[in-house]
Design a protein around this motif. Structure first.
Motif, PDB file in Angstrom:
ATOM      1  N   ASP A 158      -9.581   1.464   1.722  1.00  0.00           N
ATOM      2  CA  ASP A 158     -10.210   0.872   2.909  1.00  0.00           C
ATOM      3  C   ASP A 158      -9.159   0.300   3.853  1.00  0.00           C
ATOM      4  OD1 ASP A 158     -12.704   1.501   1.972  1.00  0.00           O
ATOM      5  OD2 ASP A 158     -13.122  -0.489   1.143  1.00  0.00           O
ATOM      6  N   ARG A 159      -8.127  -0.287   3.265  1.00  0.00           N
ATOM      7  CA  ARG A 159      -7.105  -0.948   4.072  1.00  0.00           C
ATOM      8  C   ARG A 159      -6.105   0.040   4.676  1.00  0.00           C
ATOM      9  NH1 ARG A 159      -5.924  -4.538   0.470  1.00  0.00           N
ATOM     10  NH2 ARG A 159      -4.253  -3.358  -0.515  1.00  0.00           N
TER      11      ARG A 159
ATOM     12  N   GLU B 193     -10.143  -0.914  -2.372  1.00  0.00           N
ATOM     13  CA  GLU B 193      -9.612  -1.853  -1.386  1.00  0.00           C
ATOM     14  C   GLU B 193      -8.395  -1.272  -0.675  1.00  0.00           C
ATOM     15  OE1 GLU B 193      -8.792  -5.590  -3.175  1.00  0.00           O
ATOM     16  OE2 GLU B 193     -10.875  -6.019  -3.699  1.00  0.00           O
TER      17      GLU B 193
ATOM     18  N   GLU C 251      -9.902  -2.100  -7.064  1.00  0.00           N
ATOM     19  CA  GLU C 251      -8.594  -2.295  -6.432  1.00  0.00           C
ATOM     20  C   GLU C 251      -8.198  -1.069  -5.627  1.00  0.00           C
ATOM     21  OE1 GLU C 251      -6.172  -5.209  -9.472  1.00  0.00           O
ATOM     22  OE2 GLU C 251      -6.548  -3.147 -10.115  1.00  0.00           O
TER      23      GLU C 251
ATOM     24  N   ASP D 142       0.807  -1.212   0.000  1.00  0.00           N
ATOM     25  CA  ASP D 142       0.000   0.000   0.000  1.00  0.00           C
ATOM     26  C   ASP D 142       0.843   1.265   0.000  1.00  0.00           C
ATOM     27  OD1 ASP D 142      -2.250  -1.579   0.059  1.00  0.00           O
ATOM     28  OD2 ASP D 142      -2.386  -1.561   2.248  1.00  0.00           O
TER      29      ASP D 142
END
Length: 259
Positions: free
Chosen positions: A156-157, A153, A150, A107
């Motif tokens: 959110d993470r 995600e 993607e 990330d």
């Protein structure tokens, strides 16, 4: 692949080997390589003997295990920064600004190379430093090549934590910037990761034509014109050169972007 009709024996063998990556039947390999079927058949027999090709049992051919062995040996010595260095240095020389090359790691992006600009100051960034995707030009260039699902995600993470007062923390605002970056081929960072520093970044693609990271130019915000089409074009061109140097298919990495 070589352009025109391959002439030398090595050229012909490499042309057949490249065609073998996408085709299995003799007729298709011959058509893709531009060589006579008899020549292709002879070369394929040699590739079979070397293990660079195998018969598929249906009258066709597949890439052989020797290719994987060779590729594994090459990749163990492959240094992306080294292969990108010439294009990065040229970008620095053409713009006078600090150039970064970063690769996505989960990330965030991690700087793998940095060339200081021709300015009386230096950036605090360093090779090995990890920085958020959403606050950097390179990171946003990477995100712009992912699907909205993607990207969602990742948000959110990892969240959209503010690094400076100019960092984007609204997913809708980030989405609009990513759509623009995808359309124009580059992204910007207007003091969002380092106060007073602005950047223009473009994505870099690997041998599978998947985004792997990006490159950027950085300077003090009052020196950087984020609306400059000329600067954006320089970054996009350099990113294409890096992509090709890292094995990206030329047709994909050289796709003309709007803007």
């Amino acid at each position: 692949m070589t352009t025109g009709m391959p002439s030398g024996s090595i050229d012909k063998a490499l042309t057949v080997l490249e065609a073998l990556a996408e085709h299995s039947r003799l007729t298709d390999i011959a058509a893709a390589s531009g060589l006579p079927k008899s020549t292709v058949h002879r070369i394929l027999q040699s590739l079979l003997g070397w293990g660079f090709a195998v018969a598929d049992g249906n009258g066709g051919y597949l890439p052989g295990p020797r290719i994987l062995t060779l590729a594994g040996r090459v990749m163990s010595r492959f240094d992306p920064a080294q292969h990108a260095r010439a294009a990065l240095r040229d970008l620095r020389d053409r713009t006078g600004m600090t150039v970064h090359f970063a690769i996505r790691s989960g990330d965030e992006i991690v700087y793998v190379d940095k060339i200081e600009g021709r300015r009386p100051y230096q950036m605090k960034s360093r090779v090995g430093m990890g920085v958020p995707l959403h606050t950097t030009a390179i990171g946003k260039a990477v995100l712009s090549q992912l699907t909205p699902a993607e990207t969602a995600e990742i948000i959110d993470r990892a969240g959209l934590t503010a690094v400076t007062r100019r960092s984007i923390t609204d997913p809708a605002v980030l989405r609009r910037q990513l759509d623009e970056a995808q359309a124009h081929g580059f992204a910007i960072d207007d003091g969002e990761n380092d106060a007073g520093i602005s950047c223009i970044g473009a994505p870099v693609f690997d041998h599978t034509a998947s985004v792997m990271g990006g490159i950027s130019i950085s300077a003090l915000s009052f020196e950087m014109d984020l609306d400059s089409e000329a600067l954006a074009a320089e970054v996009i061109s350099a990113a294409r050169a890096v992509s090709v140097a890292l094995g990206a298919p030329a047709a994909d990495s050289d796709t003309e972007q709007a803007g």
